[in-house]
Motif scaffolding. Structure first.
Motif, PDB file in Angstrom:
ATOM      1  N   ARG A  16       0.735  -1.297  -0.127  1.00  0.00           N
ATOM      2  CA  ARG A  16      -0.025  -0.113  -0.238  1.00  0.00           C
ATOM      3  C   ARG A  16       0.650   1.280   0.074  1.00  0.00           C
ATOM      4  O   ARG A  16       0.770   2.402  -0.869  1.00  0.00           O
ATOM      5  CB  ARG A  16      -0.890   0.031   1.080  1.00  0.00           C
ATOM      6  N   ASP A  17       1.821   1.412   0.864  1.00  0.00           N
ATOM      7  CA  ASP A  17       2.562   2.764   1.262  1.00  0.00           C
ATOM      8  C   ASP A  17       3.859   2.658   0.229  1.00  0.00           C
ATOM      9  O   ASP A  17       3.861   4.046  -0.259  1.00  0.00           O
ATOM     10  CB  ASP A  17       2.849   2.816   2.563  1.00  0.00           C
ATOM     11  N   LEU A  18       4.358   1.770   0.006  1.00  0.00           N
ATOM     12  CA  LEU A  18       5.631   1.949  -0.961  1.00  0.00           C
ATOM     13  C   LEU A  18       5.319   1.685  -2.418  1.00  0.00           C
ATOM     14  O   LEU A  18       5.719   2.446  -3.236  1.00  0.00           O
ATOM     15  CB  LEU A  18       6.925   0.797  -0.570  1.00  0.00           C
ATOM     16  N   LEU A  19       4.601   0.684  -2.767  1.00  0.00           N
ATOM     17  CA  LEU A  19       4.055   0.365  -4.149  1.00  0.00           C
ATOM     18  C   LEU A  19       2.818   1.276  -4.587  1.00  0.00           C
ATOM     19  O   LEU A  19       2.733   1.256  -5.767  1.00  0.00           O
ATOM     20  CB  LEU A  19       3.896  -0.976  -4.289  1.00  0.00           C
ATOM     21  N   GLY A  20       2.127   1.828  -3.553  1.00  0.00           N
ATOM     22  CA  GLY A  20       1.235   2.715  -4.135  1.00  0.00           C
ATOM     23  C   GLY A  20      -0.477   2.238  -4.418  1.00  0.00           C
ATOM     24  O   GLY A  20      -1.090   2.598  -4.809  1.00  0.00           O
ATOM     25  N   LEU A  21      -0.438   0.677  -4.037  1.00  0.00           N
ATOM     26  CA  LEU A  21      -1.773   0.089  -4.073  1.00  0.00           C
ATOM     27  C   LEU A  21      -2.671   0.525  -3.137  1.00  0.00           C
ATOM     28  O   LEU A  21      -2.470   1.265  -2.211  1.00  0.00           O
ATOM     29  CB  LEU A  21      -1.619  -1.324  -3.880  1.00  0.00           C
ATOM     30  N   THR A  22      -4.195   0.596  -3.496  1.00  0.00           N
ATOM     31  CA  THR A  22      -5.096   1.069  -2.654  1.00  0.00           C
ATOM     32  C   THR A  22      -5.537  -0.036  -1.925  1.00  0.00           C
ATOM     33  O   THR A  22      -6.334  -1.088  -2.266  1.00  0.00           O
ATOM     34  CB  THR A  22      -6.369   1.637  -3.680  1.00  0.00           C
ATOM     35  N   GLU A  23      -5.633   0.326  -0.491  1.00  0.00           N
ATOM     36  CA  GLU A  23      -6.502  -0.690   0.380  1.00  0.00           C
ATOM     37  C   GLU A  23      -7.883  -0.792   0.222  1.00  0.00           C
ATOM     38  O   GLU A  23      -8.513   0.283   0.140  1.00  0.00           O
ATOM     39  CB  GLU A  23      -5.996  -0.498   1.880  1.00  0.00           C
ATOM     40  N   THR A  24      -8.637  -1.748   0.194  1.00  0.00           N
ATOM     41  CA  THR A  24     -10.102  -1.878  -0.382  1.00  0.00           C
ATOM     42  C   THR A  24     -10.636  -2.783   0.684  1.00  0.00           C
ATOM     43  O   THR A  24     -11.786  -2.579   0.449  1.00  0.00           O
ATOM     44  CB  THR A  24     -10.263  -2.442  -1.801  1.00  0.00           C
ATOM     45  N   PHE A  25      -9.985  -3.533   1.629  1.00  0.00           N
ATOM     46  CA  PHE A  25     -10.811  -4.388   2.489  1.00  0.00           C
ATOM     47  C   PHE A  25      -9.972  -4.762   3.581  1.00  0.00           C
ATOM     48  O   PHE A  25      -8.640  -5.106   3.493  1.00  0.00           O
ATOM     49  CB  PHE A  25     -11.365  -5.711   1.752  1.00  0.00           C
ATOM     50  N   ARG A  26     -10.352  -5.042   4.770  1.00  0.00           N
ATOM     51  CA  ARG A  26      -9.536  -5.488   6.045  1.00  0.00           C
ATOM     52  C   ARG A  26     -10.439  -5.931   7.004  1.00  0.00           C
ATOM     53  O   ARG A  26     -11.610  -5.476   6.927  1.00  0.00           O
ATOM     54  CB  ARG A  26      -9.033  -4.017   6.467  1.00  0.00           C
ATOM     55  N   THR A  27     -10.072  -7.207   7.219  1.00  0.00           N
ATOM     56  CA  THR A  27     -10.736  -7.868   8.414  1.00  0.00           C
ATOM     57  C   THR A  27      -9.724  -8.456   9.637  1.00  0.00           C
ATOM     58  O   THR A  27      -8.882  -8.984   8.955  1.00  0.00           O
ATOM     59  CB  THR A  27     -11.814  -8.938   7.875  1.00  0.00           C
ATOM     60  N   PRO A  28     -10.066  -8.184  10.765  1.00  0.00           N
ATOM     61  CA  PRO A  28     -11.162  -7.639  11.509  1.00  0.00           C
ATOM     62  C   PRO A  28     -10.817  -6.069  11.211  1.00  0.00           C
ATOM     63  O   PRO A  28      -9.753  -5.780  10.819  1.00  0.00           O
ATOM     64  CB  PRO A  28     -11.201  -7.930  12.780  1.00  0.00           C
ATOM     65  N   ALA A  29     -11.882  -5.121  11.268  1.00  0.00           N
ATOM     66  CA  ALA A  29     -11.735  -3.778  10.929  1.00  0.00           C
ATOM     67  C   ALA A  29     -10.641  -3.080  12.162  1.00  0.00           C
ATOM     68  O   ALA A  29     -10.039  -2.005  11.915  1.00  0.00           O
ATOM     69  CB  ALA A  29     -12.710  -3.163  11.023  1.00  0.00           C
ATOM     70  N   GLU A  30     -10.854  -3.746  13.465  1.00  0.00           N
ATOM     71  CA  GLU A  30     -10.200  -3.184  14.585  1.00  0.00           C
ATOM     72  C   GLU A  30      -8.976  -3.897  14.744  1.00  0.00           C
ATOM     73  O   GLU A  30      -9.219  -5.095  14.709  1.00  0.00           O
ATOM     74  CB  GLU A  30     -11.051  -2.923  15.648  1.00  0.00           C
ATOM     75  N   GLY A  31      -7.995  -3.540  15.323  1.00  0.00           N
ATOM     76  CA  GLY A  31      -6.831  -4.405  15.777  1.00  0.00           C
ATOM     77  C   GLY A  31      -5.965  -4.875  14.638  1.00  0.00           C
ATOM     78  O   GLY A  31      -5.984  -4.261  13.476  1.00  0.00           O
ATOM     79  N   THR A  32      -5.235  -5.829  14.833  1.00  0.00           N
ATOM     80  CA  THR A  32      -4.437  -6.320  13.739  1.00  0.00           C
ATOM     81  C   THR A  32      -5.129  -7.237  12.786  1.00  0.00           C
ATOM     82  O   THR A  32      -5.865  -8.191  13.279  1.00  0.00           O
ATOM     83  CB  THR A  32      -3.318  -7.442  14.376  1.00  0.00           C
ATOM     84  N   PRO A  33      -5.071  -6.991  11.773  1.00  0.00           N
ATOM     85  CA  PRO A  33      -5.976  -7.882  10.465  1.00  0.00           C
ATOM     86  C   PRO A  33      -5.397  -9.080  10.277  1.00  0.00           C
ATOM     87  O   PRO A  33      -4.175  -9.136  10.540  1.00  0.00           O
ATOM     88  CB  PRO A  33      -5.988  -6.685   9.313  1.00  0.00           C
ATOM     89  N   SER A  34      -6.389 -10.186   9.949  1.00  0.00           N
ATOM     90  CA  SER A  34      -5.838 -11.241   9.392  1.00  0.00           C
ATOM     91  C   SER A  34      -5.803 -11.468   7.961  1.00  0.00           C
ATOM     92  O   SER A  34      -5.145 -12.214   7.152  1.00  0.00           O
ATOM     93  CB  SER A  34      -6.705 -12.484  10.127  1.00  0.00           C
ATOM     94  N   HIS A  35      -6.650 -10.381   7.386  1.00  0.00           N
ATOM     95  CA  HIS A  35      -6.825 -10.386   5.696  1.00  0.00           C
ATOM     96  C   HIS A  35      -6.953  -8.824   5.237  1.00  0.00           C
ATOM     97  O   HIS A  35      -7.730  -8.046   6.089  1.00  0.00           O
ATOM     98  CB  HIS A  35      -8.032 -11.424   5.375  1.00  0.00           C
ATOM     99  N   VAL A  36      -6.155  -8.532   4.426  1.00  0.00           N
ATOM    100  CA  VAL A  36      -6.230  -7.098   3.716  1.00  0.00           C
ATOM    101  C   VAL A  36      -6.288  -7.297   2.437  1.00  0.00           C
ATOM    102  O   VAL A  36      -5.520  -8.036   1.822  1.00  0.00           O
ATOM    103  CB  VAL A  36      -5.128  -6.320   4.486  1.00  0.00           C
ATOM    104  N   GLU A  37      -7.128  -6.526   1.649  1.00  0.00           N
ATOM    105  CA  GLU A  37      -6.965  -6.481   0.212  1.00  0.00           C
ATOM    106  C   GLU A  37      -6.592  -5.124  -0.304  1.00  0.00           C
ATOM    107  O   GLU A  37      -7.089  -4.181   0.069  1.00  0.00           O
ATOM    108  CB  GLU A  37      -8.272  -6.875  -0.390  1.00  0.00           C
ATOM    109  N   VAL A  38      -5.578  -5.335  -1.172  1.00  0.00           N
ATOM    110  CA  VAL A  38      -5.065  -3.935  -1.828  1.00  0.00           C
ATOM    111  C   VAL A  38      -5.408  -4.121  -3.348  1.00  0.00           C
ATOM    112  O   VAL A  38      -5.280  -5.257  -3.891  1.00  0.00           O
ATOM    113  CB  VAL A  38      -3.602  -3.755  -1.549  1.00  0.00           C
ATOM    114  N   ARG A  39      -5.422  -3.070  -4.229  1.00  0.00           N
ATOM    115  CA  ARG A  39      -5.729  -3.257  -5.555  1.00  0.00           C
ATOM    116  C   ARG A  39      -4.860  -2.446  -6.436  1.00  0.00           C
ATOM    117  O   ARG A  39      -4.472  -1.221  -6.000  1.00  0.00           O
ATOM    118  CB  ARG A  39      -7.291  -2.443  -5.579  1.00  0.00           C
ATOM    119  N   ALA A  40      -4.581  -2.838  -7.625  1.00  0.00           N
ATOM    120  CA  ALA A  40      -3.872  -2.005  -8.570  1.00  0.00           C
ATOM    121  C   ALA A  40      -4.636  -2.190  -9.841  1.00  0.00           C
ATOM    122  O   ALA A  40      -4.750  -3.142 -10.363  1.00  0.00           O
ATOM    123  CB  ALA A  40      -2.486  -2.526  -8.941  1.00  0.00           C
TER     124      ALA A  40
END
Length: 123
Positions: A16-40
Motif C-alpha cells: 500500500r504505502d511503498l508500491l502505492g496500491l489502494t487498500e480496499t478491504f480489511r478484516t477485522p476492521a479493528e486491531g491487527t487484521p488477518s486479511h487485507v486486500e489491496v488493488r492495482a
C-alpha cells in the motif's frame, strides 16, 4: 490472488504505502487484521496471515518461496528501484535490460516474495 505473510502490517506498508496500491478491504476492521486486500487497477491482491491460512483453510503457508513473482509496470524502473531500496526494500537484482525493449529489476517484499518492476527502455 492471495499472498500469505508472516507480518501483515509490514506487507500492507510494502504494497500500500511503498508500491502505492489502494487498500480496499480489511478484516477485522479493528486491531491487527488477518486479511487485507489491496488493488492495482482491476487486480486485487489479498494479504493473509500464515495463522489465518492454517486456521481457516488448513494450508501450511510458506511465504517467500520463489514459486512466482509479482510484476508491476513503472514509468522509470531505475527511479523506482532507487526509491524502494532507499526505503529499505531488499534488492535481488538491480535494473537491467532484458530484451523486448524492457528494463527490469527484482526486489523482495517483507516476506521474501519476489517483486519485479518493469518499464520500457526509452530512447
Amino acid at each position: 490472488m492471495n499472498l500469505y505473510t508472516r507480518d501483515i502490517e509490514a506487507a500492507v506498508r510494502f504494497y500500500r504505502d511503498l508500491l502505492g496500491l489502494t487498500e480496499t478491504f480489511r478484516t477485522p476492521a479493528e486491531g491487527t487484521p488477518s486479511h487485507v486486500e489491496v488493488r492495482a487497477g482491476s487486480f486485487t491482491i489479498g494479504l493473509g496471515t500464515v495463522d489465518a491460512a492454517s486456521r481457516v483453510h488448513g494450508v501450511d503457508a510458506e511465504p517467500g518461496r520463489p514459486a512466482m513473482a509479482l510484476v508491476f509496470w513503472a514509468g522509470d524502473v531505475d527511479a523506482e528501484f532507487a526509491r524502494l531500496t532507499a526505503a529499505g526494500v531488499t534488492a535481488v537484482k538491480p535494473p537491467h535490460d532484458t530484451g523486448n525493449n524492457n528494463r527490469n529489476a527484482l526486489l523482495r517484499d517483507p516476506d521474501g516474495n519476489l517483486v519485479e518492476i518493469v518499464s520500457k527502455v526509452t530512447a
